[in-house]
Design a protein around this motif. Structure first.
Motif, PDB file in Angstrom:
ATOM      1  N   ASN A  31      19.801  31.741  51.051  1.00 55.76           N
ATOM      2  CA  ASN A  31      19.559  30.677  52.023  1.00 55.76           C
ATOM      3  C   ASN A  31      20.853  30.150  52.640  1.00 55.76           C
ATOM      4  O   ASN A  31      20.868  29.768  53.805  1.00 55.76           O
ATOM      5  N   GLY A  35      20.097  32.427  55.632  1.00 58.21           N
ATOM      6  CA  GLY A  35      18.917  31.590  55.774  1.00 58.21           C
ATOM      7  C   GLY A  35      18.538  31.299  57.215  1.00 58.21           C
ATOM      8  O   GLY A  35      19.167  31.783  58.170  1.00 58.21           O
ATOM      9  N   ALA A  36      17.496  30.492  57.354  1.00 54.98           N
ATOM     10  CA  ALA A  36      17.010  30.091  58.680  1.00 54.98           C
ATOM     11  C   ALA A  36      18.189  29.537  59.477  1.00 54.98           C
ATOM     12  O   ALA A  36      18.977  28.759  58.968  1.00 54.98           O
ATOM     13  N   TYR A  41      18.817  36.063  59.710  1.00 54.34           N
ATOM     14  CA  TYR A  41      17.435  35.572  59.790  1.00 54.34           C
ATOM     15  C   TYR A  41      16.857  35.862  61.177  1.00 54.34           C
ATOM     16  O   TYR A  41      15.752  36.399  61.303  1.00 54.34           O
ATOM     17  N   GLY A 120      12.913  30.475  55.463  1.00 53.49           N
ATOM     18  CA  GLY A 120      14.052  30.956  54.680  1.00 53.49           C
ATOM     19  C   GLY A 120      13.608  31.822  53.523  1.00 53.49           C
ATOM     20  O   GLY A 120      12.491  32.336  53.489  1.00 53.49           O
ATOM     21  N   TRP A 121      14.514  31.977  52.590  1.00 55.05           N
ATOM     22  CA  TRP A 121      14.308  32.874  51.446  1.00 55.05           C
ATOM     23  C   TRP A 121      13.661  32.153  50.283  1.00 55.05           C
ATOM     24  O   TRP A 121      13.954  30.988  50.017  1.00 55.05           O
TER      25      TRP A 121
END
Length: 154
Positions: A31, A35-36, A41, A120-121
């Motif tokens: 993340n 991440g986002a 991503y 996210g993750w």
């Protein structure tokens, strides 16, 4: 985007995951690094959206979920299999993760959550289990399974 280009993209990521423990530390690292809001991503989300639109991802459907294993575990993928699902306000089938599970949750047009988490993750350690749940909208979820191991429960 093509399946071959997607495979190369995933292989670049799994190279960074190879040999790492599938645990909360990996969740935080993914993340933080991918991440986002990150380039990784954005690229993976764009690839998954293209694959769905082109029909080579999520090309099966059952129980209100579109899904598909695009790649079986392989050396170039560092032993991971790759699945993508398309879910809208639904809980999927309960299953166990003998070797863990690494998920990338990508909401589509909203704030959908995956197992209560935002974009996210989500990393689930070996031996964990869940009923994957997307709430408050639609999302694509990319699943990386070490050695493709998953056990569905009844």
């Amino acid at each position: 985007m093509t399946p071959d280009k997607f495979r190369a993209q995933i292989a670049g990521l799994t190279a960074q995951l190879a040999g790492r423990a599938i645990d909360a530390e990996l969740d935080a690292w993914l993340n933080r690094e991918h991440g986002a809001g990150s380039a990784t991503y954005a690229a993976l989300k764009a690839s998954c959206e293209a694959g769905v639109a082109e029909g080579w991802l999520c090309n099966r459907e059952g129980g209100g979920i579109k899904y598909g294993r695009i790649f079986k575990p392989a050396d170039d993928l560092h032993g991971f299999s790759v699945d993508v699902v398309d879910m809208t306000d639904i809980a999927g089938p309960h299953h166990l993760h003998p070797n863990g599970e690494i998920d990338l949750h990508m909401p589509l047009g909203g704030e959908a959550t995956f197992d209560g988490r935002p974009a996210g993750w989500v990393v689930m350690p070996p031996g964990s289990a869940h009923r994957p749940t997307v709430a408050a909208g639609r999302a694509l979820v990319l699943y990386l399974l070490p050695q493709g191991a998953i056990e569905f429960t009844k």
